[in-house]
Design an enzyme around this catalytic site. Structure first.
Site, PDB file in Angstrom:
ATOM      1  N   ASP A  55       0.831  -1.203   0.000  1.00 61.80           N
ATOM      2  CA  ASP A  55       0.000   0.000   0.000  1.00 61.80           C
ATOM      3  C   ASP A  55       0.870   1.260   0.000  1.00 61.80           C
ATOM      4  O   ASP A  55       1.738   1.421   0.843  1.00 61.80           O
ATOM      5  CB  ASP A  55      -0.894  -0.033   1.248  1.00 61.80           C
ATOM      6  CG  ASP A  55      -2.160   0.784   1.103  1.00 61.80           C
ATOM      7  OD1 ASP A  55      -2.086   1.890   0.540  1.00 61.80           O
ATOM      8  OD2 ASP A  55      -3.226   0.315   1.551  1.00 61.80           O
TER       9      ASP A  55
ATOM     10  N   THR B 200      -6.824   3.502  -2.368  1.00 63.80           N
ATOM     11  CA  THR B 200      -6.662   2.103  -1.975  1.00 63.80           C
ATOM     12  C   THR B 200      -7.758   1.193  -2.528  1.00 63.80           C
ATOM     13  O   THR B 200      -7.465   0.134  -3.093  1.00 63.80           O
ATOM     14  CB  THR B 200      -6.624   1.988  -0.437  1.00 63.80           C
ATOM     15  OG1 THR B 200      -5.507   2.723   0.055  1.00 63.80           O
ATOM     16  CG2 THR B 200      -6.499   0.539   0.006  1.00 63.80           C
TER      17      THR B 200
ATOM     18  N   LYS C 276      -6.017  -3.604   6.431  1.00 67.66           N
ATOM     19  CA  LYS C 276      -7.215  -2.874   5.991  1.00 67.66           C
ATOM     20  C   LYS C 276      -8.258  -3.853   5.467  1.00 67.66           C
ATOM     21  O   LYS C 276      -7.937  -4.746   4.675  1.00 67.66           O
ATOM     22  CB  LYS C 276      -6.865  -1.890   4.885  1.00 67.66           C
ATOM     23  CG  LYS C 276      -6.007  -0.720   5.313  1.00 67.66           C
ATOM     24  CD  LYS C 276      -5.787   0.210   4.119  1.00 67.66           C
ATOM     25  CE  LYS C 276      -4.907   1.390   4.488  1.00 67.66           C
ATOM     26  NZ  LYS C 276      -4.662   2.270   3.313  1.00 67.66           N
ATOM     27  N   ASP C 277      -9.520  -3.649   5.838  1.00 62.36           N
ATOM     28  CA  ASP C 277     -10.578  -4.540   5.356  1.00 62.36           C
ATOM     29  C   ASP C 277     -10.653  -4.543   3.829  1.00 62.36           C
ATOM     30  O   ASP C 277     -10.731  -5.600   3.204  1.00 62.36           O
ATOM     31  CB  ASP C 277     -11.932  -4.153   5.979  1.00 62.36           C
ATOM     32  CG  ASP C 277     -12.224  -2.666   5.936  1.00 62.36           C
ATOM     33  OD1 ASP C 277     -12.117  -2.065   4.847  1.00 62.36           O
ATOM     34  OD2 ASP C 277     -12.552  -2.086   6.996  1.00 62.36           O
ATOM     35  N   ARG C 278     -10.613  -3.355   3.210  1.00 65.46           N
ATOM     36  CA  ARG C 278     -10.745  -3.301   1.749  1.00 65.46           C
ATOM     37  C   ARG C 278      -9.560  -3.954   1.046  1.00 65.46           C
ATOM     38  O   ARG C 278      -9.694  -4.473  -0.061  1.00 65.46           O
ATOM     39  CB  ARG C 278     -10.929  -1.856   1.267  1.00 65.46           C
ATOM     40  CG  ARG C 278      -9.835  -0.863   1.668  1.00 65.46           C
ATOM     41  CD  ARG C 278     -10.243   0.554   1.309  1.00 65.46           C
ATOM     42  NE  ARG C 278      -9.257   1.566   1.652  1.00 65.46           N
ATOM     43  CZ  ARG C 278      -9.153   2.181   2.819  1.00 65.46           C
ATOM     44  NH1 ARG C 278     -10.003   1.869   3.794  1.00 65.46           N
ATOM     45  NH2 ARG C 278      -8.230   3.115   3.027  1.00 65.46           N
TER      46      ARG C 278
ATOM     47  N   HIS D  60       1.384   8.310   5.148  1.00 65.53           N
ATOM     48  CA  HIS D  60       0.467   9.409   5.462  1.00 65.53           C
ATOM     49  C   HIS D  60       0.939  10.199   6.682  1.00 65.53           C
ATOM     50  O   HIS D  60       0.803  11.421   6.733  1.00 65.53           O
ATOM     51  CB  HIS D  60      -0.933   8.865   5.728  1.00 65.53           C
ATOM     52  CG  HIS D  60      -1.735   8.609   4.488  1.00 65.53           C
ATOM     53  ND1 HIS D  60      -2.139   9.614   3.656  1.00 65.53           N
ATOM     54  CD2 HIS D  60      -2.202   7.456   3.939  1.00 65.53           C
ATOM     55  CE1 HIS D  60      -2.836   9.113   2.650  1.00 65.53           C
ATOM     56  NE2 HIS D  60      -2.878   7.803   2.792  1.00 65.53           N
TER      57      HIS D  60
ATOM     58  N   HIS E 194      -1.225   2.405  -5.295  1.00 62.83           N
ATOM     59  CA  HIS E 194      -1.011   3.806  -5.677  1.00 62.83           C
ATOM     60  C   HIS E 194       0.350   4.217  -5.154  1.00 62.83           C
ATOM     61  O   HIS E 194       0.982   3.475  -4.382  1.00 62.83           O
ATOM     62  CB  HIS E 194      -2.092   4.730  -5.090  1.00 62.83           C
ATOM     63  CG  HIS E 194      -2.286   4.581  -3.613  1.00 62.83           C
ATOM     64  ND1 HIS E 194      -1.389   5.065  -2.686  1.00 62.83           N
ATOM     65  CD2 HIS E 194      -3.264   3.973  -2.890  1.00 62.83           C
ATOM     66  CE1 HIS E 194      -1.804   4.770  -1.462  1.00 62.83           C
ATOM     67  NE2 HIS E 194      -2.939   4.101  -1.559  1.00 62.83           N
TER      68      HIS E 194
ATOM     69  N   HIS F 147      -2.223  10.953  -1.668  1.00 66.00           N
ATOM     70  CA  HIS F 147      -2.233  10.457  -3.041  1.00 66.00           C
ATOM     71  C   HIS F 147      -3.630  10.640  -3.617  1.00 66.00           C
ATOM     72  O   HIS F 147      -4.534  11.107  -2.940  1.00 66.00           O
ATOM     73  CB  HIS F 147      -1.849   8.972  -3.059  1.00 66.00           C
ATOM     74  CG  HIS F 147      -2.597   8.169  -2.032  1.00 66.00           C
ATOM     75  ND1 HIS F 147      -3.846   7.631  -2.268  1.00 66.00           N
ATOM     76  CD2 HIS F 147      -2.304   7.858  -0.736  1.00 66.00           C
ATOM     77  CE1 HIS F 147      -4.268   7.009  -1.176  1.00 66.00           C
ATOM     78  NE2 HIS F 147      -3.360   7.130  -0.229  1.00 66.00           N
TER      79      HIS F 147
END
Length: 548
Positions: free
Chosen positions: A41, A82, A164-166, A312, A356, A489
């Site tokens: 990520d 994401t 992360k869930d996604r 971040h 990304h 991003h």
């Protein structure tokens, strides 16, 4: 004598044909036992080259040495977030088709903002939280993992893993056997939802009971002497946010001491140890799910989310980012060793990419005279609303301004007999006059145009007719809606679109290319390797030069 010679030649000929046929059948049928899709990520491509000399031989370098390196790999759409990133990698298409247009987006039908993986029809499993109701239902097309499930009559497994869930849910697909993500706060457990199963499998319970997550609530210091971290900026600077409870964003960080002020176990996510925890869980999943144990191909997707949290928080030029990638390299090495041992060398295939990239902190860029800046989207939204009201003398023409898009209230337009095209053009012209706005596109342009290059083409690939808005706004380069510390991003510029793409293992050639490749090419390439149907919405191309 002549008959004997003819007979011998015939036997040899038949033998050669049979051998060739056997070799051909072996080549067709010798699929990898396991395909592993790794997403890092927020990984910029230049992290491979910037930190190359500090990497060990068994992680990133092993993939580059033994596999294939696509050096000019890009996202071919915006926004680069994401959710869309993970969906595009595994479906082989863009938000235009798979429908995951952002992490969150305004739903014009329910009149509310929705999350890309949210699903109110399910419940969390492994947590009592009402915030963990997740599934892949908002993604409209299949992944290559879905197609592998169909091809193998559901015998090939599909498991997704990420903090992360996604990052766990979207890659594993709709027909996945399981997707597991990390619930922090005061829990510190890996969880799932009733979309997949009603209770956690025993191996997940065992992992949670081991308190492996708690073991990472410790001092985070640099892996090596910080004086040797020459590929990043000064440790103490004004461009980093850091953690609550610590005055400076500088090493070391006592995570155990800081956790109560930083959402408990969530602090692990924002440290290099989040990737280590993910690797631990992924290795446990190989045995727990019996992945790669037979000739029927399984799929394991692993997304390392902590690189994004660290980026971040601290920015792409931070010591924290450098340390996070040096530690991730070691985590990849032990993950590959586990695959060698548990599945077998030459029996699995891995690809590694990113969802990304990220921009340098604009306040830092500004300090060295590179054009950059910050933008107040709330101020622009208020200006647009005021402009429309003053121009048309009507309230409520704009229903929502979200994700750099303007959504019209079509019922109000109809009531007042206002042409949507006229309103589009008026707003687009007005917005383009504002400072730090680079380009503006209307729905009519994005639906009727045929753009083949530049930001317009990327916007068009990310534009979903049913879910996207009526005006799309593009900010100036290196201009972001964010705090003055840390990176973010989302744009269509190279710092966000240029991502690594490495393949290695079963069926992969050794080599590299600077030929341009695109993120949607990954799923068709893996599908071709496996000899399965492409994901049903795939628009990418097979990278035949990667395959043996």
């Amino acid at each position: 004598m002549t008959k004997k010679i003819f007979l011998i030649i015939s036997i040899i000929s038949i033998s050669i044909r049979c051998t060739a046929q056997e070799v051909g059948n072996t080549a067709i049928n010798a699929n990898p036992k396991l395909v592993v899709g790794v997403v890092v990520d927020q990984m910029r491509y230049d992290y491979l080259t910037r930190f190359y000399n500090r990497f060990g031989e068994g992680g990133f370098k092993r993939m580059m040495r033994e596999g294939y390196n696509c050096k000019n790999n890009h996202f071919n759409y915006v926004p680069t977030y994401t959710g869309p990133g993970h969906a595009s990698i595994f479906t082989g298409t863009t938000p235009k088709n798979h429908g995951v247009i952002s992490n969150y987006w305004y739903d014009k039908f329910s009149k509310k903002v929705v999350y890309c993986a949210s699903d109110p029809s399910v419940k969390a499993v492994g947590s009592d939280s009402e915030l963990e109701k997740m599934s892949p239902r908002r993604m409209k097309t299949t992944t290559f993992a879905d197609q592998n499930r169909l091809h193998t009559q559901l015998q090939g497994k599909s498991i997704g893993i990420a903090i992360k869930d996604r990052g766990a849910i979207l890659p594993a697909g709709h027909a996945a056997n399981g997707a597991y993500w990390f619930r922090g706060k005061d829990e510190g457990n890996w969880i799932t939802s009733t979309y997949y199963r009603d209770k956690l499998p025993d191996w997940v319970k065992k992992f949670n009971d081991s308190d492996q997550a708690a073991s990472y609530l410790k001092i985070w210091n640099t892996l090596y002497d910080i004086k040797t971290y020459t590929e990043s900026g000064a440790d103490k600077n004004v461009y980093e946010r850091g953690f609550k409870g610590k005055k400076t964003a500088a090493f070391p960080y006592d995570l155990e001491t800081l956790k109560d002020q930083n959402d408990g176990y969530d602090i692990i996510k924002s440290s290099a140890y989040g990737n280590s925890l993910t690797a631990d869980f992924a290795i446990a999943a190989i045995d727990g799910e019996d992945l790669g144990k037979d000739a029927i191909t399984d799929v394991l997707t692993v997304s390392f989310s902590s690189t994004d949290y660290v980026g971040h928080n601290f920015g792409v030029n931070s010591k924290e980012i450098e340390d996070t990638y040096l530690r991730l390299d070691k985590d990849l090495e032990r993950f590959f060793i586990a695959l060698d041992t548990k599945v077998g060398k030459g029996s699995y295939t891995v690809f590694l990419t990113a969802d990304h990239g990220a921009v340098h902190v604009p306040s830092y860029l500004k300090s060295i005279k590179i054009p950059s800046g910050y933008f107040d989207i709330k101020e622009l939204s208020a200006k647009i609303q005021a402009f429309v009201k003053d121009t048309y003398k009507i309230e409520g023409l704009i229903e929502k301004i979200d994700n750099y898009q303007v959504f019209f209230a079509y019922d109000v337009l109809a009531e007042n007999k206002i042409d949507a095209g006229d309103l589009e053009n008026a707003i687009a012209h007005y917005v383009l006059q504002q400072e730090r706005i680079d380009k503006v596109f209307t729905r009519q342009q994005l639906m009727s145009g045929n753009y083949t290059s530049g930001i317009a083409a990327l916007l068009q690939n990310g534009y979903n007719q049913k879910r996207s808005g009526d005006i799309a706004i593009v900010l100036d380069p290196a201009t972001i809606v964010y705090s003055s510390t840390g990176s973010t991003h989302g744009s269509g510029l190279n710092y966000d679109t240029h991502a690594p793409l490495l393949f290695f293992g079963n069926g992969i050639k050794h080599g590299s290319t600077t030929q341009k490749t695109e993120i949607p090419d990954i799923a068709p390439t893996i599908s071709a390797l496996l000899g399965i149907t492409f994901p049903n919405g795939a628009t990418g191309n097979v990278l035949s030069f990667v395959l043996e």
